[in-house]
Design a protein around this motif. Sequence first.
Motif, PDB file in Angstrom:
ATOM      1  N   GLY A  29      77.202  31.559 -14.737  1.00 34.18           N
ATOM      2  CA  GLY A  29      76.939  30.363 -13.941  1.00 34.18           C
ATOM      3  C   GLY A  29      76.234  30.685 -12.641  1.00 34.18           C
ATOM      4  O   GLY A  29      75.352  29.944 -12.188  1.00 34.18           O
ATOM      5  N   ALA A  30      76.583  31.813 -12.021  1.00 31.50           N
ATOM      6  CA  ALA A  30      75.939  32.228 -10.777  1.00 31.50           C
ATOM      7  C   ALA A  30      74.462  32.522 -10.996  1.00 31.50           C
ATOM      8  O   ALA A  30      73.595  32.104 -10.212  1.00 31.50           O
ATOM      9  CB  ALA A  30      76.651  33.458 -10.212  1.00 31.50           C
ATOM     10  N   VAL A  31      74.159  33.247 -12.078  1.00 33.82           N
ATOM     11  CA  VAL A  31      72.758  33.555 -12.386  1.00 33.82           C
ATOM     12  C   VAL A  31      71.988  32.273 -12.703  1.00 33.82           C
ATOM     13  O   VAL A  31      70.861  32.076 -12.243  1.00 33.82           O
ATOM     14  CB  VAL A  31      72.687  34.546 -13.561  1.00 33.82           C
ATOM     15  N   GLY A  32      72.623  31.382 -13.469  1.00 31.35           N
ATOM     16  CA  GLY A  32      71.977  30.106 -13.768  1.00 31.35           C
ATOM     17  C   GLY A  32      71.736  29.275 -12.521  1.00 31.35           C
ATOM     18  O   GLY A  32      70.692  28.638 -12.383  1.00 31.35           O
ATOM     19  N   GLY A  33      72.696  29.296 -11.587  1.00 33.97           N
ATOM     20  CA  GLY A  33      72.520  28.561 -10.342  1.00 33.97           C
ATOM     21  C   GLY A  33      71.390  29.106  -9.501  1.00 33.97           C
ATOM     22  O   GLY A  33      70.625  28.347  -8.890  1.00 33.97           O
ATOM     23  N   SER A  34      71.258  30.430  -9.461  1.00 37.78           N
ATOM     24  CA  SER A  34      70.150  31.042  -8.716  1.00 37.78           C
ATOM     25  C   SER A  34      68.818  30.659  -9.336  1.00 37.78           C
ATOM     26  O   SER A  34      67.863  30.309  -8.628  1.00 37.78           O
ATOM     27  CB  SER A  34      70.316  32.566  -8.710  1.00 37.78           C
ATOM     28  N   TYR A  35      68.736  30.701 -10.661  1.00 37.27           N
ATOM     29  CA  TYR A  35      67.492  30.358 -11.345  1.00 37.27           C
ATOM     30  C   TYR A  35      67.132  28.892 -11.134  1.00 37.27           C
ATOM     31  O   TYR A  35      65.969  28.538 -10.931  1.00 37.27           O
ATOM     32  CB  TYR A  35      67.625  30.655 -12.838  1.00 37.27           C
ATOM     33  N   LEU A  36      68.155  28.038 -11.150  1.00 43.90           N
ATOM     34  CA  LEU A  36      67.928  26.616 -10.915  1.00 43.90           C
ATOM     35  C   LEU A  36      67.390  26.385  -9.507  1.00 43.90           C
ATOM     36  O   LEU A  36      66.573  25.489  -9.276  1.00 43.90           O
ATOM     37  CB  LEU A  36      69.229  25.845 -11.115  1.00 43.90           C
ATOM     38  N   SER A  37      67.814  27.214  -8.550  1.00 45.90           N
ATOM     39  CA  SER A  37      67.416  27.032  -7.154  1.00 45.90           C
ATOM     40  C   SER A  37      66.017  27.558  -6.862  1.00 45.90           C
ATOM     41  O   SER A  37      65.245  26.912  -6.155  1.00 45.90           O
ATOM     42  CB  SER A  37      68.416  27.730  -6.223  1.00 45.90           C
ATOM     43  N   VAL A  38      65.678  28.735  -7.379  1.00 46.44           N
ATOM     44  CA  VAL A  38      64.420  29.381  -6.970  1.00 46.44           C
ATOM     45  C   VAL A  38      63.484  29.713  -8.130  1.00 46.44           C
ATOM     46  O   VAL A  38      62.336  30.100  -7.896  1.00 46.44           O
ATOM     47  CB  VAL A  38      64.711  30.670  -6.177  1.00 46.44           C
ATOM     48  N   GLY A  39      63.954  29.571  -9.386  1.00 48.80           N
ATOM     49  CA  GLY A  39      63.098  29.914 -10.511  1.00 48.80           C
ATOM     50  C   GLY A  39      62.909  31.415 -10.641  1.00 48.80           C
ATOM     51  O   GLY A  39      63.618  32.217 -10.032  1.00 48.80           O
ATOM     52  N   ARG A  40      61.899  31.794 -11.419  1.00 53.54           N
ATOM     53  CA  ARG A  40      61.647  33.222 -11.665  1.00 53.54           C
ATOM     54  C   ARG A  40      60.729  33.774 -10.583  1.00 53.54           C
ATOM     55  O   ARG A  40      59.559  34.091 -10.800  1.00 53.54           O
ATOM     56  CB  ARG A  40      61.030  33.390 -13.052  1.00 53.54           C
ATOM     57  N   ARG A  41      61.306  33.881  -9.413  1.00 53.80           N
ATOM     58  CA  ARG A  41      60.580  34.369  -8.251  1.00 53.80           C
ATOM     59  C   ARG A  41      61.378  35.486  -7.597  1.00 53.80           C
ATOM     60  O   ARG A  41      62.520  35.757  -7.997  1.00 53.80           O
ATOM     61  CB  ARG A  41      60.307  33.221  -7.276  1.00 53.80           C
ATOM     62  N   PRO A  42      60.813  36.182  -6.605  1.00 50.83           N
ATOM     63  CA  PRO A  42      61.504  37.341  -6.030  1.00 50.83           C
ATOM     64  C   PRO A  42      62.914  37.055  -5.533  1.00 50.83           C
ATOM     65  O   PRO A  42      63.743  37.971  -5.499  1.00 50.83           O
ATOM     66  CB  PRO A  42      60.577  37.749  -4.878  1.00 50.83           C
ATOM     67  N   ALA A  43      63.222  35.812  -5.146  1.00 50.17           N
ATOM     68  CA  ALA A  43      64.563  35.488  -4.661  1.00 50.17           C
ATOM     69  C   ALA A  43      65.568  35.334  -5.798  1.00 50.17           C
ATOM     70  O   ALA A  43      66.775  35.224  -5.542  1.00 50.17           O
ATOM     71  CB  ALA A  43      64.526  34.204  -3.832  1.00 50.17           C
ATOM     72  N   PHE A  44      65.123  35.319  -7.049  1.00 52.55           N
ATOM     73  CA  PHE A  44      66.024  35.218  -8.192  1.00 52.55           C
ATOM     74  C   PHE A  44      66.869  36.486  -8.256  1.00 52.55           C
ATOM     75  O   PHE A  44      66.354  37.603  -8.188  1.00 52.55           O
ATOM     76  CB  PHE A  44      65.203  35.051  -9.464  1.00 52.55           C
ATOM     77  N   VAL A  45      68.186  36.340  -8.414  1.00 53.38           N
ATOM     78  CA  VAL A  45      69.095  37.491  -8.295  1.00 53.38           C
ATOM     79  C   VAL A  45      68.897  38.530  -9.393  1.00 53.38           C
ATOM     80  O   VAL A  45      69.341  39.684  -9.244  1.00 53.38           O
ATOM     81  CB  VAL A  45      70.566  37.033  -8.287  1.00 53.38           C
ATOM     82  N   VAL A  46      68.250  38.176 -10.485  1.00 51.69           N
ATOM     83  CA  VAL A  46      68.019  39.156 -11.544  1.00 51.69           C
ATOM     84  C   VAL A  46      66.932  40.160 -11.140  1.00 51.69           C
ATOM     85  O   VAL A  46      66.908  41.290 -11.642  1.00 51.69           O
ATOM     86  CB  VAL A  46      67.644  38.459 -12.865  1.00 51.69           C
TER      87      VAL A  46
END
Length: 513
Positions: A29-46
């Motif tokens: 859920g945390a990874v999904g929330g990050s992706y929902l917020s910033v998309g596949r950009r440098p701020a994405f936690v992955v």
Amino acid sequence: MIRSRTGEVAARARPWLPAVAVALAAGLGAVGGSYLSVGRRPAFVVGPFDRLVLLLSPDALVTFAITQLGTLGHQLAFLTATAVTCAVFGLAALPGAAFLLGRGPAHGALSRGGSALLGVILGTVPPAVVAYGLTRSQPSTLGVAAGAGFVLLATAGTSALLAGDGRSLGSPARRRVLGAVGSAIGVSGLAFFVRGTGEESFPSPLEIPEDARPEVRELLTRAKEQSFGVEGLEPLVSTNFYQVDIGNVDPDVDRREWSLSITGAVEEEREYDFADIEAMPLEDRFVTLRCVGDQLNGRQLDTALWSGVPVRSLLEAAGPEGNYVVLRGADSYYNEFPIEALWPGLLAYRMNGRPLPRAHGAPLRALVPGHWGEINVKWLTEIEVRTEETMGYWEHRGWHGTGPVHTVAKLWQVNHLGSGRIEVAGHAYAGTRGISAVEVSTDGGDTWVEAELSDPLPGDDVWRQWRYEYGAAGRHEVIVRARDGNGSLQIPDEDGPKPDGATGWVSETVRPG
């Protein structure tokens, strides 16, 4: 004795399994929330874990992924990084998950509502701290906290909601695990629905922009008209340009803050912002790029119309005093090669009449004529001149693709035209040497004939299309080979891409249609 100890360990671990499952769901859920917020950009936690996975991957594994898996290798690496990220954030959320499932030391002293609130806090704050430490991005951090918090809230509420509905869903712990997993999948699904794959979609180069300069419109129209009308064959300007990078999350460089520095062994170090680059005379060039990891008949070979400024004008202003250059990009990629190769190069900031896409190096990328794609550094930030030879990023991993490309003829299309007629076609490329002929054998190499070539496009570093039509009744082997502009024949000896590019003649067994 060993079995007894193993059973004892398993018995001790079993009560914690529901908490671990909920924690991993919170991590998802945390990874999904990050992706929902910033998309596949440098701020994405992955992103940081993606770089770590690539950094720790053995050279043999990287080579296998590049040469055998192609884009699938990148996708598997990104999937691995995503799984690792979920596990890390799951570990950070474990205290909250354990508390919610009654494993916390002070759990019994609180009311149900207080226990749920404390569990959510314990499972949300640590992942948020980790996210901010990794990305320094408030939107991504808030997305992580919201995603993990939503899963934990669903976990806390699931057991109460299902307690009296008469359905047999097992113990409260199992119900909470189901609630956690379901909510995590929901967050991730919503993120994917909103953000998609994160990969940019590009307008077709066959659709000339309405605001295109007359020179661009003329060149793109010419490329379209000179392309063969072979069914299934890519036109002279590629509609799906290949992409190879060291990471799976592209830099997102703000052109307003970007600058290009020329440093090192120069008379005067120079620095340019994007406005400086735009103020220089603009030049349009057709340029073909081929990846050094491209298989003999692979698809990592493409052409575009690039617009930018000649490198020469920037180098002359700096006054280089060394024989080598190192190009560096915003993604930490770098490559070194002789400066003589860079002098005729182009620094491109437009592609096919449109602003250069982020995936292809915006705001500025290098194009070095006739050399393998790896030295055409994207997201370019620095040109360092050196007096001594060093090693580039891929050379440290055993590749030597900084030299001129090999001549190649690709056999990309076989069409059965009816009445025993067959059409074979493809592209041929030899860097700045150009292509003078493509020869085809339909009897396994016993006899050869010249194929029809497309008219050459303007430029010194551009591929050509070829096609050949013939009649055949049975199964046979087709072989193709190219001659460069100097008349030299393509290398016949077959060899793999590593370390300096694939060689050999492409062959394919053709069966009656």
